[in-house]
Design a protein around this motif. Structure first.
Motif, PDB file in Angstrom:
ATOM      1  N   THR A 178       0.835  -1.205   0.000  1.00  0.00           N
ATOM      2  CA  THR A 178       0.000   0.000   0.000  1.00  0.00           C
ATOM      3  C   THR A 178       0.869   1.254   0.000  1.00  0.00           C
ATOM      4  O   THR A 178       0.585   2.222  -0.708  1.00  0.00           O
ATOM      5  N   LYS A 179       1.934   1.204   0.796  1.00  0.00           N
ATOM      6  CA  LYS A 179       2.837   2.351   0.880  1.00  0.00           C
ATOM      7  C   LYS A 179       3.595   2.550  -0.441  1.00  0.00           C
ATOM      8  O   LYS A 179       3.663   3.651  -0.966  1.00  0.00           O
ATOM      9  N   ALA A 180       4.122   1.444  -0.976  1.00  0.00           N
ATOM     10  CA  ALA A 180       4.929   1.523  -2.196  1.00  0.00           C
ATOM     11  C   ALA A 180       4.087   1.900  -3.411  1.00  0.00           C
ATOM     12  O   ALA A 180       4.568   2.570  -4.328  1.00  0.00           O
ATOM     13  N   TYR A 220       3.399   7.977  -8.386  1.00  0.00           N
ATOM     14  CA  TYR A 220       4.133   9.227  -8.588  1.00  0.00           C
ATOM     15  C   TYR A 220       5.246   9.049  -9.613  1.00  0.00           C
ATOM     16  O   TYR A 220       5.474   9.912 -10.463  1.00  0.00           O
ATOM     17  N   HIS A 221       5.926   7.892  -9.566  1.00  0.00           N
ATOM     18  CA  HIS A 221       6.992   7.623 -10.547  1.00  0.00           C
ATOM     19  C   HIS A 221       6.428   7.643 -11.970  1.00  0.00           C
ATOM     20  O   HIS A 221       7.059   8.143 -12.898  1.00  0.00           O
ATOM     21  N   LYS A 239       1.722   4.052  -3.676  1.00  0.00           N
ATOM     22  CA  LYS A 239       1.608   5.510  -3.815  1.00  0.00           C
ATOM     23  C   LYS A 239       2.858   6.067  -4.504  1.00  0.00           C
ATOM     24  O   LYS A 239       2.779   6.973  -5.322  1.00  0.00           O
ATOM     25  N   GLU A 240       4.007   5.489  -4.150  1.00  0.00           N
ATOM     26  CA  GLU A 240       5.260   5.959  -4.751  1.00  0.00           C
ATOM     27  C   GLU A 240       5.296   5.648  -6.250  1.00  0.00           C
ATOM     28  O   GLU A 240       5.701   6.481  -7.057  1.00  0.00           O
TER      29      GLU A 240
END
Lengths: 176, 258
Positions: free
Chosen positions: B134-136, B142-143, B138-139
């Motif tokens: 879940t955290k990754a 954005y990438h 979001k990243e």
């Protein structure tokens, strides 16, 4: 170029996610420790406490043992280890000798967790605060005519913008 | 008998976590090779910030694996003290950075892949895995916002930049198929609701990539030649060189710390 006066200062509003954090903090029995932890700042954002940034999650006491839970903003944020150390040292100095710092993963951090005071501190540091619609306002002259220079700024949580009016380059705290 | 099943389950989960960590750490190392070599300062910083996100993921996967293994080894042992054949990353992550067009086209392929993959993995029954995903995720979203405009700019830019994108595509197409190949032990974890069946996201990945590249008048075709073997530890000739650099310090000065 129209400059806004100080009286038109932006007012930061509390998000539902922050309200939830706040009520959790207020219902805790360990107010002294929460207040103590307000002294800890993100080393890459001096002036904004870990509470205001939204990464201080919980303070738990079991007998004489304290557990402080924090989360990282981005999974690779290198600041989180040093923040953990700062907490352990501060607790030790103030007599809470048996302290463990726990890193929690869920819920994932979001800029919605930042406190209104934290948003104000960002503005004071001339960092544009996160905006859901990416309407980035220049923190120096408040102009709205800004452009993206780079999707990543000095840290993973910021992007680099430039104001087309006053030509100042500034960090924008990414809405995340 | 019951203990035996649990033992295999645990072994599979550890193996899975290390494989995911390997994907991230190897890819992160490749991106970090751009440090001080980016086309301009802002882009240099962007490339290394993306690398940092992947290092973060690798650490979370490895830390979790080390906790499960519970044999005194740490995330650093997993990253720095295993040999080439013990790494089980999918091969596309280890390919050399080549030129900027190659790096960005791979980035775009990986971003689309991770947006789909991590979305699915966030539904894992394993709470820690679900939280990391879940955290990754979001990243990665954005990438993708950064890699998409770059592909458009390069593919629709000069003749030279377009040629470079096409050359990169011809090479990368040999490795994208492996992203969707599953090992038997991974399938067992899928049945338990822990892992994600990568073969199920292939169609959506191809649909998104084809549609996006078509906007720049590039046809995406999955080639017949598909190189695979990463999840079994069979690598391209490039990984050994990467590891010799990445592991240099710990191999030369064992136990060295900051």
């Amino acid at each position: 170029m129209v400059k806004r006066s100080i009286s038109e200062k932006r007012i930061s509003v509390a998000t539902p996610q922050f309200a939830k954090r706040k009520s959790h903090r207020e219902s805790s029995k360990h107010q002294a420790v929460w207040s103590l932890l307000d002294e800890i700042c993100d080393p890459e954002l001096p002036g904004i406490s870990i509470w205001d940034l939204g990464i201080l999650v919980d303070v738990v006491r079991q007998d004489s043992r304290w557990t402080i839970s924090i989360m990282s903003t981005y999974s690779g944020c290198p600041a989180v280890d040093s923040i953990g150390q700062d907490i352990a040292e501060l607790m030790m100095r103030r007599g809470y000798e048996d302290t463990t710092v726990k890193f929690v993963l869920a819920p994932a951090w979001s800029t919605e967790m930042i406190s209104p005071e934290g948003l104000d501190s960002l503005r004071e540091m001339k960092i544009a605060p996160p905006d859901k619609d990416n309407r980035v306002e220049c923190p120096v002259c408040q102009g709205s005519n800004t452009r993206l220079l780079s999707q990543f700024g000095s840290t993973a949580c910021k992007a680099l913008y430039q104001c087309q009016d006053c030509l100042e380059s500034f960090d924008y705290f990414k809405c995340f | 008998m019951k203990d035996e099943i649990n033992c295999t389950e645990l072994e599979n989960l550890t193996r899975f976590l290390i494989a995911l960590g390997d994907d991230s750490v190897i890819y992160s190392h490749r991106l970090s090779e751009w440090c001080s070599n980016g086309p301009y300062l802002e882009e240099d910083i962007a490339l290394t910030n993306v690398a940092l996100d992947y290092t973060g993921r690798a650490r979370l996967f490895y830390q979790y694996a080390a906790k499960l293994e519970d044999n005194g080894k740490t995330e650093d042992d997993i990253a720095y003290l295993r040999t080439e054949r013990e790494f089980t990353n999918l091969l596309i992550h280890e390919l050399p950075i080549n030129d900027f067009a190659f790096t960005m086209l791979r980035q775009y392929f990986m971003d689309v892949f991770y947006c789909l993959y991590l979305q699915a993995l966030s539904g894992s029954k394993d709470e820690s895995l679900s939280a990391i995903a879940t955290k990754a995720l979001k990243e990665s979203h954005y990438h993708l916002k950064r890699s998409e405009p770059w592909i458009k700019l390069l593919a629709q830019g000069t003749d030279e930049s377009r040629q470079r994108i096409l050359r990169a595509q011809a090479e990368l197409e040999n490795f994208t198929g492996e992203l969707f190949l599953m090992e038997t032990w991974e399938v067992q974890l899928v049945d338990q609701g822990i892992a994600v069946d990568r073969s199920l996201i292939q169609l959506e990945w191809e649909r998104q990539v084809s549609a996006f590249l078509a906007e720049s008048n590039i046809q995406f075709t999955q080639t017949q030649l598909q190189v695979s073997g990463g999840r079994c530890g069979i690598h391209t000739e490039h990984l050994g060189h990467l590891l010799s650099e990445m592991q240099y310090l710990q191999r030369t000065y064992p136990g060295m710390k900051w």
